[in-house]
Design a protein around this motif. Structure first.
Motif, PDB file in Angstrom:
ATOM      1  N   LEU A   1     -18.837   3.897   4.334  1.00 25.18           N
ATOM      2  CA  LEU A   1     -20.121   4.545   4.109  1.00 25.18           C
ATOM      3  C   LEU A   1     -20.815   4.739   5.447  1.00 25.18           C
ATOM      4  O   LEU A   1     -20.839   3.834   6.281  1.00 25.18           O
ATOM      5  CB  LEU A   1     -20.998   3.699   3.177  1.00 25.18           C
ATOM      6  CG  LEU A   1     -20.450   3.441   1.770  1.00 25.18           C
ATOM      7  CD1 LEU A   1     -21.359   2.470   1.024  1.00 25.18           C
ATOM      8  CD2 LEU A   1     -20.310   4.735   0.987  1.00 25.18           C
ATOM      9  N   ASN A   2     -21.376   5.914   5.653  1.00 21.76           N
ATOM     10  CA  ASN A   2     -22.059   6.231   6.899  1.00 21.76           C
ATOM     11  C   ASN A   2     -23.500   5.715   6.885  1.00 21.76           C
ATOM     12  O   ASN A   2     -24.068   5.470   5.819  1.00 21.76           O
ATOM     13  CB  ASN A   2     -22.049   7.742   7.118  1.00 21.76           C
ATOM     14  CG  ASN A   2     -20.651   8.281   7.309  1.00 21.76           C
ATOM     15  OD1 ASN A   2     -19.960   7.897   8.252  1.00 21.76           O
ATOM     16  ND2 ASN A   2     -20.209   9.167   6.417  1.00 21.76           N
ATOM     17  N   PRO A   3     -24.115   5.548   8.055  1.00 22.60           N
ATOM     18  CA  PRO A   3     -25.515   5.111   8.097  1.00 22.60           C
ATOM     19  C   PRO A   3     -26.420   6.034   7.276  1.00 22.60           C
ATOM     20  O   PRO A   3     -26.293   7.253   7.322  1.00 22.60           O
ATOM     21  CB  PRO A   3     -25.853   5.214   9.591  1.00 22.60           C
ATOM     22  CG  PRO A   3     -24.547   5.030  10.292  1.00 22.60           C
ATOM     23  CD  PRO A   3     -23.538   5.698   9.408  1.00 22.60           C
ATOM     24  N   GLY A   4     -27.307   5.408   6.500  1.00 23.80           N
ATOM     25  CA  GLY A   4     -28.237   6.173   5.683  1.00 23.80           C
ATOM     26  C   GLY A   4     -27.669   6.659   4.361  1.00 23.80           C
ATOM     27  O   GLY A   4     -28.394   7.286   3.578  1.00 23.80           O
ATOM     28  N   GLN A   5     -26.393   6.361   4.085  1.00 32.50           N
ATOM     29  CA  GLN A   5     -25.771   6.811   2.837  1.00 32.50           C
ATOM     30  C   GLN A   5     -26.288   5.984   1.658  1.00 32.50           C
ATOM     31  O   GLN A   5     -26.073   4.777   1.595  1.00 32.50           O
ATOM     32  CB  GLN A   5     -24.252   6.679   2.930  1.00 32.50           C
ATOM     33  CG  GLN A   5     -23.497   6.960   1.631  1.00 32.50           C
ATOM     34  CD  GLN A   5     -23.528   8.404   1.242  1.00 32.50           C
ATOM     35  OE1 GLN A   5     -23.035   9.250   1.969  1.00 32.50           O
ATOM     36  NE2 GLN A   5     -24.106   8.707   0.081  1.00 32.50           N
ATOM     37  N   GLN A   6     -26.974   6.617   0.751  1.00 32.39           N
ATOM     38  CA  GLN A   6     -27.433   5.917  -0.448  1.00 32.39           C
ATOM     39  C   GLN A   6     -26.241   5.511  -1.294  1.00 32.39           C
ATOM     40  O   GLN A   6     -25.345   6.315  -1.542  1.00 32.39           O
ATOM     41  CB  GLN A   6     -28.358   6.813  -1.267  1.00 32.39           C
ATOM     42  CG  GLN A   6     -29.807   6.801  -0.822  1.00 32.39           C
ATOM     43  CD  GLN A   6     -30.719   7.340  -1.911  1.00 32.39           C
ATOM     44  OE1 GLN A   6     -30.390   8.294  -2.597  1.00 32.39           O
ATOM     45  NE2 GLN A   6     -31.873   6.728  -2.057  1.00 32.39           N
ATOM     46  N   HIS A   7     -26.233   4.258  -1.756  1.00 37.24           N
ATOM     47  CA  HIS A   7     -25.121   3.805  -2.577  1.00 37.24           C
ATOM     48  C   HIS A   7     -25.570   2.658  -3.480  1.00 37.24           C
ATOM     49  O   HIS A   7     -26.563   1.976  -3.217  1.00 37.24           O
ATOM     50  CB  HIS A   7     -23.942   3.366  -1.710  1.00 37.24           C
ATOM     51  CG  HIS A   7     -24.259   2.194  -0.822  1.00 37.24           C
ATOM     52  ND1 HIS A   7     -24.962   2.318   0.364  1.00 37.24           N
ATOM     53  CD2 HIS A   7     -23.973   0.867  -0.942  1.00 37.24           C
ATOM     54  CE1 HIS A   7     -25.083   1.138   0.932  1.00 37.24           C
ATOM     55  NE2 HIS A   7     -24.511   0.235   0.157  1.00 37.24           N
ATOM     56  N   LYS A   8     -24.804   2.488  -4.520  1.00 35.61           N
ATOM     57  CA  LYS A   8     -25.118   1.469  -5.513  1.00 35.61           C
ATOM     58  C   LYS A   8     -23.817   0.918  -6.073  1.00 35.61           C
ATOM     59  O   LYS A   8     -22.966   1.675  -6.527  1.00 35.61           O
ATOM     60  CB  LYS A   8     -25.957   2.083  -6.641  1.00 35.61           C
ATOM     61  CG  LYS A   8     -26.362   1.126  -7.747  1.00 35.61           C
ATOM     62  CD  LYS A   8     -27.191   1.878  -8.787  1.00 35.61           C
ATOM     63  CE  LYS A   8     -27.668   0.975  -9.896  1.00 35.61           C
ATOM     64  NZ  LYS A   8     -28.473   1.714 -10.909  1.00 35.61           N
ATOM     65  N   GLN A   9     -23.645  -0.390  -6.007  1.00 34.15           N
ATOM     66  CA  GLN A   9     -22.466  -1.036  -6.574  1.00 34.15           C
ATOM     67  C   GLN A   9     -22.578  -1.046  -8.097  1.00 34.15           C
ATOM     68  O   GLN A   9     -23.550  -1.536  -8.653  1.00 34.15           O
ATOM     69  CB  GLN A   9     -22.353  -2.464  -6.053  1.00 34.15           C
ATOM     70  CG  GLN A   9     -21.234  -3.283  -6.683  1.00 34.15           C
ATOM     71  CD  GLN A   9     -21.271  -4.710  -6.204  1.00 34.15           C
ATOM     72  OE1 GLN A   9     -21.291  -4.969  -4.999  1.00 34.15           O
ATOM     73  NE2 GLN A   9     -21.304  -5.658  -7.138  1.00 34.15           N
ATOM     74  N   LEU A  10     -21.573  -0.506  -8.780  1.00 34.83           N
ATOM     75  CA  LEU A  10     -21.551  -0.514 -10.238  1.00 34.83           C
ATOM     76  C   LEU A  10     -20.643  -1.612 -10.785  1.00 34.83           C
ATOM     77  O   LEU A  10     -20.956  -2.253 -11.786  1.00 34.83           O
ATOM     78  CB  LEU A  10     -21.087   0.852 -10.768  1.00 34.83           C
ATOM     79  CG  LEU A  10     -21.973   2.049 -10.409  1.00 34.83           C
ATOM     80  CD1 LEU A  10     -21.387   3.331 -10.988  1.00 34.83           C
ATOM     81  CD2 LEU A  10     -23.401   1.848 -10.911  1.00 34.83           C
TER      82      LEU A  10
END
Length: 262
Positions: free
Chosen positions: A57-66
């Motif tokens: 994941l790149n810096p600033g990439q919004q993400h959420k562990q499911l």
């Protein structure tokens, strides 16, 4: 277990593996799935990570562990460290964006296997710093992104196939033609290719075409349509869609961003 350093951190845990909150970190984050499928949501789409695969994941990439199966292993690498390593290695783009695609690379897998064993018995600060530097080198040399001119060599039975695809990446390849280069039937070939690279043969070829288009976007004034056809895409729509999937921006936006940030 979390081992922190001013250049990044290492995390390995076996709890809290269900759904988590949204995050957006100003660092590069490598997520590895040791035992089974992991599922993450990003601002672009949901991404499934099979066992043995990693995702950057790149810096600033919004993400959420499911969901994570059995163990969560991740490494955060600070932008300053990756920038420093990129400069030392001579990369023109010192703030690369890595392709948002899970994949397998033997060198990174070997690094992860060693680190997972070591951090259970030691937390030596110098070791952590050196390990993060080693990972930054491996990421830049083996993980596709905006800095790439090529994809890593695939050794063994698939080497002849990937060499042929690289030489004729602008040609129309069928699965049967790819499999013919390996000397095995197309079903065995497709399974072997996915197991070794984390990508289907066609996805690998499309990613290679996209990689070959990047320098044309940055360094030439050729139209997006011309570039898409030149590297082997059949239509501009499939090129634009893949580019957006991998980088979260269109080829036109990619061109403008890197021309303005040279």
């Amino acid at each position: 277990m979390i081992l922190e350093h001013d250049k990044g951190l290492l995390l390995m845990r076996h709890d809290s593996l269900g759904e988590r909150n949204w995050r957006s970190d100003e660092c590069y984050k490598l997520i590895f799935s040791p035992y089974g499928k992991g599922l993450y949501q990003t601002g672009q789409r949901d991404i499934s990570i099979d066992a043995g695969n990693s995702l950057i994941l790149n810096p600033g990439q919004q993400h959420k562990q499911l969901h994570v199966t059995e163990e969560k292993f991740l490494v955060e690498v600070e932008q300053s460290l990756l920038r420093e390593v990129a400069e030392q290695l001579g990369f023109k783009l010192t703030d690369p964006e890595f392709a948002l695609l899970p994949s397998i690379n033997p060198q990174i897998v070997n690094w992860i296997s060693f680190i997972r064993e070591y951090i259970t018995v030691s937390s030596n600060e110098l070791f952590i710093e050196n390990s993060l530097t080693q990972l930054a080198i491996l990421m830049l040399q083996n993980s596709p992104g905006s800095h790439s001119n090529d994809l890593p060599v695939v050794s063994g039975e698939l080497e002849n196939v990937t060499n042929a695809l690289k030489e004729g990446y602008d040609e129309n390849w069928t699965l049967a033609e790819m499999a013919e280069q390996s000397g095995i039937n197309k079903y065995q070939f497709a399974h072997m290719f996915k197991k070794q690279t984390g990508l289907s043969p066609y996805s690998w070829l499309q990613l290679y075409r996209l990689i070959k288009s990047q320098q044309l976007l940055i360094q030439t004034g050729e139209s997006i349509l011309t570039i898409a056809f030149k590297v082997g895409f059949k239509n501009i729509s499939s090129y634009n869609n893949l580019f957006k999937k991998v980088y979260g921006r269109t080829p036109t936006e990619f061109r403008m961003f890197y021309r303005n940030n040279k």
